[in-house]
Write a protein that holds these residues in place. Structure first.
Motif, PDB file in Angstrom:
ATOM      1  N   ASP A 137     -15.632  22.165  25.191  1.00  0.00           N
ATOM      2  CA  ASP A 137     -15.023  21.813  26.482  1.00  0.00           C
ATOM      3  C   ASP A 137     -14.782  23.053  27.335  1.00  0.00           C
ATOM      4  O   ASP A 137     -14.679  22.958  28.567  1.00  0.00           O
ATOM      5  CB  ASP A 137     -13.704  21.058  26.271  1.00  0.00           C
ATOM      6  N   ARG A 138     -14.654  24.199  26.692  1.00  0.00           N
ATOM      7  CA  ARG A 138     -14.470  25.457  27.420  1.00  0.00           C
ATOM      8  C   ARG A 138     -15.807  26.044  27.885  1.00  0.00           C
ATOM      9  O   ARG A 138     -15.854  27.160  28.388  1.00  0.00           O
ATOM     10  CB  ARG A 138     -13.733  26.475  26.547  1.00  0.00           C
ATOM     11  N   GLY A 139     -16.894  25.276  27.682  1.00  0.00           N
ATOM     12  CA  GLY A 139     -18.190  25.707  28.201  1.00  0.00           C
ATOM     13  C   GLY A 139     -19.068  26.432  27.211  1.00  0.00           C
ATOM     14  O   GLY A 139     -20.147  26.917  27.564  1.00  0.00           O
ATOM     15  N   LEU A 140     -18.624  26.545  25.946  1.00  0.00           N
ATOM     16  CA  LEU A 140     -19.434  27.227  24.942  1.00  0.00           C
ATOM     17  C   LEU A 140     -20.422  26.249  24.328  1.00  0.00           C
ATOM     18  O   LEU A 140     -20.153  25.050  24.235  1.00  0.00           O
ATOM     19  CB  LEU A 140     -18.545  27.823  23.852  1.00  0.00           C
ATOM     20  N   ASN A 141     -21.549  26.759  23.885  1.00  0.00           N
ATOM     21  CA  ASN A 141     -22.520  25.904  23.218  1.00  0.00           C
ATOM     22  C   ASN A 141     -22.619  26.267  21.733  1.00  0.00           C
ATOM     23  O   ASN A 141     -22.058  27.262  21.280  1.00  0.00           O
ATOM     24  CB  ASN A 141     -23.892  25.980  23.891  1.00  0.00           C
ATOM     25  N   GLU A 142     -23.350  25.462  21.004  1.00  0.00           N
ATOM     26  CA  GLU A 142     -23.457  25.638  19.553  1.00  0.00           C
ATOM     27  C   GLU A 142     -24.047  26.999  19.191  1.00  0.00           C
ATOM     28  O   GLU A 142     -23.609  27.662  18.249  1.00  0.00           O
ATOM     29  CB  GLU A 142     -24.335  24.522  18.975  1.00  0.00           C
ATOM     30  N   GLU A 143     -25.052  27.416  19.964  1.00  0.00           N
ATOM     31  CA  GLU A 143     -25.712  28.694  19.678  1.00  0.00           C
ATOM     32  C   GLU A 143     -24.741  29.862  19.794  1.00  0.00           C
ATOM     33  O   GLU A 143     -24.726  30.773  18.953  1.00  0.00           O
ATOM     34  CB  GLU A 143     -26.882  28.888  20.649  1.00  0.00           C
ATOM     35  N   ILE A 144     -23.909  29.860  20.838  1.00  0.00           N
ATOM     36  CA  ILE A 144     -22.957  30.952  21.040  1.00  0.00           C
ATOM     37  C   ILE A 144     -21.866  30.935  19.971  1.00  0.00           C
ATOM     38  O   ILE A 144     -21.453  31.987  19.465  1.00  0.00           O
ATOM     39  CB  ILE A 144     -22.341  30.858  22.453  1.00  0.00           C
ATOM     40  N   ILE A 145     -21.405  29.751  19.604  1.00  0.00           N
ATOM     41  CA  ILE A 145     -20.376  29.635  18.563  1.00  0.00           C
ATOM     42  C   ILE A 145     -20.885  30.217  17.252  1.00  0.00           C
ATOM     43  O   ILE A 145     -20.151  30.913  16.538  1.00  0.00           O
ATOM     44  CB  ILE A 145     -19.952  28.154  18.391  1.00  0.00           C
ATOM     45  N   GLU A 146     -22.144  29.968  16.963  1.00  0.00           N
ATOM     46  CA  GLU A 146     -22.745  30.497  15.738  1.00  0.00           C
ATOM     47  C   GLU A 146     -23.014  31.996  15.866  1.00  0.00           C
ATOM     48  O   GLU A 146     -22.728  32.778  14.949  1.00  0.00           O
ATOM     49  CB  GLU A 146     -24.050  29.757  15.456  1.00  0.00           C
ATOM     50  N   LYS A 180     -17.360  29.828  33.746  1.00  0.00           N
ATOM     51  CA  LYS A 180     -17.140  28.445  33.298  1.00  0.00           C
ATOM     52  C   LYS A 180     -17.205  27.474  34.470  1.00  0.00           C
ATOM     53  O   LYS A 180     -17.686  26.337  34.336  1.00  0.00           O
ATOM     54  CB  LYS A 180     -15.785  28.354  32.608  1.00  0.00           C
ATOM     55  N   TRP A 181     -16.767  27.909  35.639  1.00  0.00           N
ATOM     56  CA  TRP A 181     -16.745  27.040  36.816  1.00  0.00           C
ATOM     57  C   TRP A 181     -18.057  27.076  37.602  1.00  0.00           C
ATOM     58  O   TRP A 181     -18.159  26.543  38.700  1.00  0.00           O
ATOM     59  CB  TRP A 181     -15.571  27.411  37.723  1.00  0.00           C
ATOM     60  N   GLY A 182     -19.057  27.774  37.034  1.00  0.00           N
ATOM     61  CA  GLY A 182     -20.397  27.721  37.605  1.00  0.00           C
ATOM     62  C   GLY A 182     -20.654  28.647  38.767  1.00  0.00           C
ATOM     63  O   GLY A 182     -21.638  28.466  39.502  1.00  0.00           O
ATOM     64  N   TRP A 183     -19.825  29.657  38.960  1.00  0.00           N
ATOM     65  CA  TRP A 183     -20.026  30.589  40.069  1.00  0.00           C
ATOM     66  C   TRP A 183     -21.086  31.629  39.680  1.00  0.00           C
ATOM     67  O   TRP A 183     -21.346  31.876  38.510  1.00  0.00           O
ATOM     68  CB  TRP A 183     -18.701  31.261  40.447  1.00  0.00           C
ATOM     69  N   ASP A 184     -21.665  32.261  40.677  1.00  0.00           N
ATOM     70  CA  ASP A 184     -22.750  33.232  40.472  1.00  0.00           C
ATOM     71  C   ASP A 184     -22.170  34.619  40.200  1.00  0.00           C
ATOM     72  O   ASP A 184     -21.765  35.334  41.118  1.00  0.00           O
ATOM     73  CB  ASP A 184     -23.660  33.260  41.700  1.00  0.00           C
ATOM     74  N   PHE A 185     -22.167  35.006  38.934  1.00  0.00           N
ATOM     75  CA  PHE A 185     -21.597  36.305  38.567  1.00  0.00           C
ATOM     76  C   PHE A 185     -22.463  37.464  39.061  1.00  0.00           C
ATOM     77  O   PHE A 185     -21.953  38.559  39.314  1.00  0.00           O
ATOM     78  CB  PHE A 185     -21.434  36.385  37.049  1.00  0.00           C
ATOM     79  N   GLN A 186     -23.760  37.217  39.197  1.00  0.00           N
ATOM     80  CA  GLN A 186     -24.654  38.273  39.689  1.00  0.00           C
ATOM     81  C   GLN A 186     -24.236  38.730  41.083  1.00  0.00           C
ATOM     82  O   GLN A 186     -24.353  39.918  41.422  1.00  0.00           O
ATOM     83  CB  GLN A 186     -26.099  37.774  39.712  1.00  0.00           C
ATOM     84  N   GLU A 187     -23.722  37.807  41.889  1.00  0.00           N
ATOM     85  CA  GLU A 187     -23.253  38.166  43.225  1.00  0.00           C
ATOM     86  C   GLU A 187     -22.054  39.103  43.148  1.00  0.00           C
ATOM     87  O   GLU A 187     -21.899  40.006  43.967  1.00  0.00           O
ATOM     88  CB  GLU A 187     -22.882  36.905  44.019  1.00  0.00           C
ATOM     89  N   LEU A 188     -21.196  38.873  42.159  1.00  0.00           N
ATOM     90  CA  LEU A 188     -20.046  39.770  41.977  1.00  0.00           C
ATOM     91  C   LEU A 188     -20.505  41.172  41.611  1.00  0.00           C
ATOM     92  O   LEU A 188     -19.926  42.167  42.058  1.00  0.00           O
ATOM     93  CB  LEU A 188     -19.115  39.232  40.886  1.00  0.00           C
ATOM     94  N   ILE A 189     -21.532  41.248  40.783  1.00  0.00           N
ATOM     95  CA  ILE A 189     -22.062  42.560  40.398  1.00  0.00           C
ATOM     96  C   ILE A 189     -22.602  43.280  41.633  1.00  0.00           C
ATOM     97  O   ILE A 189     -22.360  44.473  41.828  1.00  0.00           O
ATOM     98  CB  ILE A 189     -23.164  42.410  39.331  1.00  0.00           C
ATOM     99  N   LYS A 190     -23.340  42.555  42.468  1.00  0.00           N
ATOM    100  CA  LYS A 190     -23.908  43.162  43.680  1.00  0.00           C
ATOM    101  C   LYS A 190     -22.816  43.674  44.615  1.00  0.00           C
ATOM    102  O   LYS A 190     -23.000  44.652  45.334  1.00  0.00           O
ATOM    103  CB  LYS A 190     -24.776  42.145  44.417  1.00  0.00           C
ATOM    104  N   LYS A 191     -21.665  42.981  44.611  1.00  0.00           N
ATOM    105  CA  LYS A 191     -20.571  43.337  45.515  1.00  0.00           C
ATOM    106  C   LYS A 191     -19.564  44.301  44.864  1.00  0.00           C
ATOM    107  O   LYS A 191     -18.511  44.562  45.444  1.00  0.00           O
ATOM    108  CB  LYS A 191     -19.840  42.074  45.969  1.00  0.00           C
ATOM    109  N   ALA A 192     -19.885  44.810  43.687  1.00  0.00           N
ATOM    110  CA  ALA A 192     -18.976  45.734  42.994  1.00  0.00           C
ATOM    111  C   ALA A 192     -18.661  46.932  43.882  1.00  0.00           C
ATOM    112  O   ALA A 192     -19.524  47.418  44.622  1.00  0.00           O
ATOM    113  CB  ALA A 192     -19.599  46.191  41.683  1.00  0.00           C
TER     114      ALA A 192
END
Length: 556
Positions: free
Chosen positions: A134-143, A334-346
């Motif tokens: 529910d926190r947005g993690l998938n099986e692959e990441i949990i493993e 988790k809320w689906g925002w574009d993190f790459q944009e944050l990197i560009k605006k660092a």
């Protein structure tokens, strides 16, 4: 006592390098894209020679055997490289009591076994797995990140006892409240195992299920866990950090896990503290670009400011990924925002400090006061390039003319102009004698010829004299650093000689010999003149002989 040669003999250079970069066979050698921090390339120019036990990059010219390779790729001093290689080869390099070694090995193992218990326990609780999903993690990441769950009151203790751990090592692990209670310290929490750079399990972070506080708890310091020196997930992120040539540093494990799930696999976490000098030293081995991405709350702001201070004047490029006050990287992704944009605006550290400063930009008095404060901060920076860049940023952010800001800055630093000088970087160069040594070692038939051609042998280096006298086997007695330096030169000579004819090579050797004779003549004259000035009559005779020979050979 363990010698550097013992460590180098204990590992194959190919096996060592393959821990850091994928190698491809190229004839008798191996090739790869250069793995050293700061050198980004598309065409492989990095070579590893199994025969010479040597790594060499023809692009950035870094080279060396196992120890030198560790020093360059980890950006560490010789002693630390010894320790790293000692850890890889399991060779003890310092006097440590057998009891301490046994204890640390037992602690590594007990954390690994406890991790396995927690990981298996999670499978018994589908509601905890659902919480993670529910926190947005998938099986692959949990493993992949080996999530676990602490469900134990006494079960973990009994599990460890069945594995033959005694109460003392169980108590030393700090996993339990105390051995007497046999109670897991962090009951009913999700577990994040923490590993060091050698992949040993050394600690845990526990996250509460629900909203009550404290949300996160960490293992206390032990003999194998120092929070100020360990970066979460660095052991897996290091290749991506080197490849992308920057690292994203977050406050907590969940932020880094979410970033990895979103494809930002060059991120690590610091476990809710500021970036320390130990962290910086480790990261600097991999990249010179550090992006801080801490929580947007006051605690995150404070940690960012302290980290900026610690990062200052470390010859690094620093950027701040600014998070909104209401969230952290985990929330943002988790809320689906574009993190790459944050990197560009660092933003730069100075920009961040201005953004977070508590002053009214419309008030002349407050603006003057803040300008004075930020310029005082800027005074402590060494690089004139950084200062120039930041002064322009200050002018832009405070809506002032650049000339005004520069003038104010000049007034605050008039007595310290001499500190704004860039350090000169020494370039290591090979001498003509270095080249001569390796032509001799590569082809011993040259020794007799060069004995005749090199005139003033009393005034050449001891190394060249020894090779001329004793042959190529003398290199085995050279110091490690000198040996590797000459081995790297050998690879360079061989590479440059591939397309050269015999006549061209001999022409090169003749030039080298002429340079050696000229240099040794100048050295002889200087030494003999000093002796003559002190009244040494024998030096007069020797001086005349040297000048006569030099004139005959066209050196004078």
């Amino acid at each position: 006592m363990t010698t550097p040669q013992d460590l180098e003999n204990a590992i194959d250079i190919v096996d060592l390098v393959q821990r850091y970069v994928k190698l491809k066979k190229a004839g008798t050698n191996y090739k790869a894209v250069c793995p050293f921090p700061g050198h980004n390339e598309k065409t492989p120019s990095f070579m590893v020679s199994p025969a010479k036990q040597l790594a060499y990059c023809f692009g950035c010219h870094k080279w060396g055997g196992a120890l030198k390779f560790i020093m360059d790729i980890e950006n560490c001093e010789f002693r630390e490289a010894m320790e790293i290689l000692g850890g890889i080869t399991w060779i003890q390099i310092k006097k440590v009591s057998p009891e301490k070694i046994k204890k640390e090995k037992n602690l590594y193992q007990i954390y690994k076994d406890a991790k396995n218990y927690y990981k298996n326990a999670l499978k018994k609780y589908p509601e905890i797995k659902k919480y993670l999903m529910d926190r947005g993690l998938n099986e692959e990441i949990i493993e992949k990140f080996e999530f676990g769950y602490s469900d134990s009151w006494i079960e973990l203790y009994n599990y460890l006892k069945k594995l033959w751990y005694d109460d003392k090592i169980i108590n030393d692990s700090a996993i339990f409240v105390n051995v007497g209670a046999k109670k897991d310290k962090f009951i009913n929490r999700i577990i994040f195992p923490i590993q060091n750079s050698r992949w040993d399990y050394v600690a845990f972070t526990w996250r509460i299920v629900g909203k009550w506080e404290p949300k996160y708890l960490n293992s206390p310091a032990t003999s194998i866990y120092d929070k100020s020196a360990i970066l979460y997930w660095l052991f897996k992120a290091r290749n991506s950090i080197t490849k992308k040539d920057f690292v994203i540093v977050t406050e907590g494990q969940m932020d880094t896990i979410s970033l990895h799930q979103a494809g930002f696999d060059n991120s690590v976490a610091i476990s809710w503290t500021a970036l320390t000098d130990k962290h910086i030293k480790i990261l600097k081995r991999l990249t010179h670009k550090i992006y801080l991405c801490f929580d947007g709350d006051k605690a995150g702001e404070k940690a960012t400011k302290l980290s900026i201070e610690n990062l200052k004047n470390k010859d690094l490029e620093i950027k701040i990924i600014m998070m909104p006050e209401w969230g952290d990287p985990d929330d943002f992704i988790k809320w689906g925002w574009d993190f790459q944009e944050l990197i560009k605006k660092a933003v730069s550290p100075i920009w961040f400090l201005i953004e977070k400063a508590d002053f009214d930009i419309n008030s002349i008095d407050e603006k003057k006061k803040f300008l004075s404060e930020i310029l005082q901060t800027l005074k402590s920076y060494n690089s004139i390039v950084e200062k120039d860049y930041y002064l322009k940023e200050i002018a832009q952010k405070l809506n002032l003319r650049e000339e005004t800001v520069y003038e104010a800055f000049n007034r605050t630093r008039l007595k310290r102009d001499n500190i704004f000088r860039e350090e000169n970087i020494k370039k290591v160069e090979y001498t003509s004698e270095d080249y001569a040594i390796w032509y001799l070692i590569n082809d011993e038939t040259l020794i007799a010829k060069l004995r005749e051609k090199i005139i003033f042998r009393d005034y050449i280096s001891k190394d060249l004299a020894n090779v001329l006298e004793k042959g190529s086997t003398i290199i085995d007695w050279f110091e490690l650093e000198k040996k590797e330096r000459l081995k790297a030169l050998a690879m360079k000579i061989e590479d440059n000689s591939i397309a050269q004819t015999h006549d061209v090579i001999w022409s090169t050797i003749d030039k080298i010999v002429k340079k050696i004779n000229t240099d040794s003549y100048k050295k002889a004259i200087k030494i003999l003149k000093e002796k003559m000035n002190s009244g040494d009559m024998e030096a007069f005779k020797k001086y005349s002989e040297v000048v006569k020979i030099a004139k005959k050979m066209g050196l004078k």
